[in-house]
Design a protein around this motif. Structure first.
Motif, mmCIF file in Angstrom:
data_model
loop_
_atom_site.group_PDB
_atom_site.id
_atom_site.type_symbol
_atom_site.label_atom_id
_atom_site.label_comp_id
_atom_site.label_asym_id
_atom_site.label_seq_id
_atom_site.Cartn_x
_atom_site.Cartn_y
_atom_site.Cartn_z
ATOM 1 N N ALA A 52 5.150 17.955 5.674
ATOM 2 C CA ALA A 52 5.216 16.835 6.089
ATOM 3 C C ALA A 52 6.305 15.796 5.574
ATOM 4 N N LYS A 53 6.671 14.855 6.280
ATOM 5 C CA LYS A 53 7.564 13.815 6.006
ATOM 6 C C LYS A 53 7.187 12.391 6.138
ATOM 7 N N MET A 54 7.102 11.817 4.931
ATOM 8 C CA MET A 54 6.509 10.526 4.879
ATOM 9 C C MET A 54 7.710 9.463 4.468
ATOM 10 N N THR A 55 7.710 8.541 5.443
ATOM 11 C CA THR A 55 8.751 7.310 5.018
ATOM 12 C C THR A 55 8.048 6.439 4.092
ATOM 13 N N VAL A 56 8.653 6.198 2.816
ATOM 14 C CA VAL A 56 7.818 5.437 1.737
ATOM 15 C C VAL A 56 8.696 4.188 1.343
ATOM 16 N N PHE A 57 8.356 2.928 1.262
ATOM 17 C CA PHE A 57 9.035 1.987 0.703
ATOM 18 C C PHE A 57 8.538 1.631 -0.647
ATOM 19 N N ASN A 58 9.376 1.404 -1.454
ATOM 20 C CA ASN A 58 9.180 1.134 -3.028
ATOM 21 C C ASN A 58 9.286 -0.301 -3.149
ATOM 22 N N PHE B 296 4.330 2.187 -0.595
ATOM 23 C CA PHE B 296 3.646 2.005 0.647
ATOM 24 C C PHE B 296 4.145 2.929 1.662
ATOM 25 N N ILE B 297 3.172 3.770 2.090
ATOM 26 C CA ILE B 297 3.498 4.895 3.133
ATOM 27 C C ILE B 297 3.778 4.082 4.587
ATOM 28 N N ILE B 298 4.815 4.315 5.058
ATOM 29 C CA ILE B 298 5.438 3.176 6.306
ATOM 30 C C ILE B 298 5.265 4.314 7.621
ATOM 31 N N GLU B 299 5.678 5.580 7.431
ATOM 32 C CA GLU B 299 5.608 6.346 8.567
ATOM 33 C C GLU B 299 4.941 7.884 8.047
ATOM 34 N N ILE B 300 4.583 8.718 9.141
ATOM 35 C CA ILE B 300 4.342 9.997 8.629
ATOM 36 C C ILE B 300 4.825 10.787 10.037
ATOM 37 N N ASN B 301 5.705 11.726 9.609
ATOM 38 C CA ASN B 301 6.297 12.454 10.492
ATOM 39 C C ASN B 301 6.879 11.734 11.975
ATOM 40 N N GLY B 302 7.438 10.428 11.508
ATOM 41 C CA GLY B 302 7.976 9.732 12.436
ATOM 42 C C GLY B 302 7.255 8.879 13.204
ATOM 43 N N PHE C 6 -3.454 7.024 10.434
ATOM 44 C CA PHE C 6 -3.160 7.772 9.233
ATOM 45 C C PHE C 6 -4.009 8.855 9.101
ATOM 46 N N ALA C 7 -5.316 9.057 9.218
ATOM 47 C CA ALA C 7 -6.163 10.073 8.971
ATOM 48 C C ALA C 7 -5.732 11.410 10.060
ATOM 49 N N GLN C 8 -5.487 10.883 11.257
ATOM 50 C CA GLN C 8 -5.249 11.901 12.314
ATOM 51 C C GLN C 8 -3.813 12.684 11.752
ATOM 52 N N LYS C 9 -2.783 11.747 11.549
ATOM 53 C CA LYS C 9 -1.375 12.488 10.873
ATOM 54 C C LYS C 9 -1.453 13.401 9.684
ATOM 55 N N ILE C 10 -2.557 13.072 9.067
ATOM 56 C CA ILE C 10 -2.719 13.905 7.786
ATOM 57 C C ILE C 10 -3.277 15.246 8.031
ATOM 58 N N ILE C 11 -4.309 15.163 8.866
ATOM 59 C CA ILE C 11 -5.122 16.383 9.245
ATOM 60 C C ILE C 11 -4.192 17.311 10.077
ATOM 61 N N GLU C 12 -3.254 16.630 10.977
ATOM 62 C CA GLU C 12 -2.338 17.398 11.898
ATOM 63 C C GLU C 12 -1.350 18.053 10.880
ATOM 64 N N THR D 151 11.910 -0.610 -6.410
ATOM 65 C CA THR D 151 13.120 -0.461 -6.433
ATOM 66 C C THR D 151 13.813 -1.084 -5.119
ATOM 67 N N GLN D 152 12.915 -1.567 -4.203
ATOM 68 C CA GLN D 152 13.319 -2.197 -2.909
ATOM 69 C C GLN D 152 13.999 -0.984 -2.170
ATOM 70 N N VAL D 153 13.449 0.117 -2.127
ATOM 71 C CA VAL D 153 14.460 1.279 -1.565
ATOM 72 C C VAL D 153 13.149 1.902 -0.640
ATOM 73 N N THR D 154 13.524 2.310 0.784
ATOM 74 C CA THR D 154 12.952 3.309 1.532
ATOM 75 C C THR D 154 13.434 4.678 1.417
ATOM 76 N N ARG D 155 12.669 5.544 1.159
ATOM 77 C CA ARG D 155 12.797 6.904 1.002
ATOM 78 C C ARG D 155 11.948 7.907 1.602
ATOM 79 N N ASP D 156 12.562 9.475 1.998
ATOM 80 C CA ASP D 156 11.715 10.195 2.568
ATOM 81 C C ASP D 156 10.893 10.994 1.421
ATOM 82 N N VAL D 157 9.752 11.247 1.531
ATOM 83 C CA VAL D 157 8.909 11.834 0.802
ATOM 84 C C VAL D 157 8.339 13.117 1.702
ATOM 85 N N PHE D 158 8.597 14.462 0.744
ATOM 86 C CA PHE D 158 7.929 15.392 1.738
ATOM 87 C C PHE D 158 7.006 16.062 0.967
ATOM 88 N N ILE D 159 5.830 16.418 1.504
ATOM 89 C CA ILE D 159 4.296 16.370 0.956
ATOM 90 C C ILE D 159 3.764 17.546 1.750
#
Length: 297
Positions: A93-99, A65-71, A81-87, A102-110
């Motif tokens: 970009a850094k996404m905060t993703v909850f899995n 689950f993508i929880i945040e994009i660039n904060g 969501f659309a605006q942050k991806i276009i920007e 694993t019950q883990v929140t991680r940073d995903v760089f894309i």
């Protein structure tokens, strides 16, 4: 944005393995919120196209689950969501993703960009609530000889049916609806195997006349006793870009006690995510339970 396969809506054609409809410029088919109120949620990953930025970043179908994009926190507003991806196009970009596995929140760089396929991400995402996701997925208990399930290579006691690129299976009714619509037609399912701890795509053709009961030829179940089990081995989320991915120690530190919880007493995904934000573990009052039903498909 196109509204595709939302809960309570019928997918345009769930039986065909055709390309998903795309939100303009994103390569992410997006549907509206599936929950109301103040539920914790995010943009759930329904499909990742091979060779896309989403694949390079290691996004995981069904569980991520993508929880945040660039904060910026995500809510049910698709425009955010659309605006942050276009920007973020052509940048790191850094996404905060909850899995939820694993019950883990991680940073995903894309790096959203034109990559040779549709859109900037190459993924299908839709907003979804984290409530009750712990009981999602349908466990295969038995596969009958000469059945469509056997032909598709489903493994008894190890495989869990997750959903399609249009809809994730929250219960047996949603699987039954897809199967009813697609008798004698091929369906592409996402299947999780608890032995390999990996997701694969499986093609299956529901039909009568294979020599047994039902159109799938499998005994399937849902509920607390048939949850997807917690990870058994150290995990590293895949990335082909060289961007950092969490080590096991870093991931465990992100959500204390969540990964170690056994499947029968695992905290809900929503409470685990809130605990991660607050730096603590969910209380016993937040844990869920209950028996589930089953059917012969």
């Amino acid at each position: 944005f196109p509204r595709v396969g939302l809960r309570g809506e019928r997918p345009t054609d769930p039986c065909l393995n055709s390309s998903s409809r795309q939100a303009p410029g994103l390569g992410a088919a997006m549907g509206g919120a599936q929950s109301g109120g103040a539920d914790v949620g995010g943009f759930r990953v329904f499909k990742v196209n091979a060779g896309s930025p989403a694949a390079e970043a290691g996004l995981e179908v069904f569980f991520d689950f993508i929880i945040e994009i660039n904060g910026t926190p995500m809510d049910a507003d698709q425009a955010t969501f659309a605006q942050k991806i276009i920007e973020a196009a052509n940048t790191r970009a850094k996404m905060t993703v909850f899995n939820i596995r694993t019950q883990v929140t991680r940073d995903v760089f894309i790096n959203p960009r034109k990559w040779g396929g549709a859109g900037l991400l190459g993924a299908v995402v839709r907003y979804d609530s984290l409530s009750n996701v712990d009981n999602q997925g349908i466990r295969v208990l038995e596969v009958f000889e000469n059945s469509p399930a056997e032909e598709a290579g489903l493994a008894p006691l190890k495989d869990f049916l997750l959903g399609t690129a249009e809809v994730m299976f929250r219960d047996l009714d949603e699987l039954a609806e897809i199967v009813t619509l697609c008798q004698d037609k091929q369906i592409q399912l996402f299947v999780y195997n608890s032995d390999t701890e990996a997701i694969r795509e499986v093609n299956i053709t529901p039909r009568h006349g294979w020599g047994g009961e039902g159109v799938l030829g499998a005994d399937i179940r849902t509920g607390m006793l048939h949850r997807i089990p917690a990870p058994r081995r150290p995990f590293h989320f895949a990335s082909a870009t060289g961007y950092p991915t969490p080590t096991q120690a870093q991931a465990q530190a992100a959500v204390p006690a969540a990964v170690a919880a056994v499947a029968s007493r695992a905290p809900t995904a929503a409470s685990a995510y809130l605990a991660a934000l607050q730096g603590g573990a969910p209380s016993a009052d937040e844990e869920d339970g209950g028996e589930g039903g089953g059917c012969d498909g």
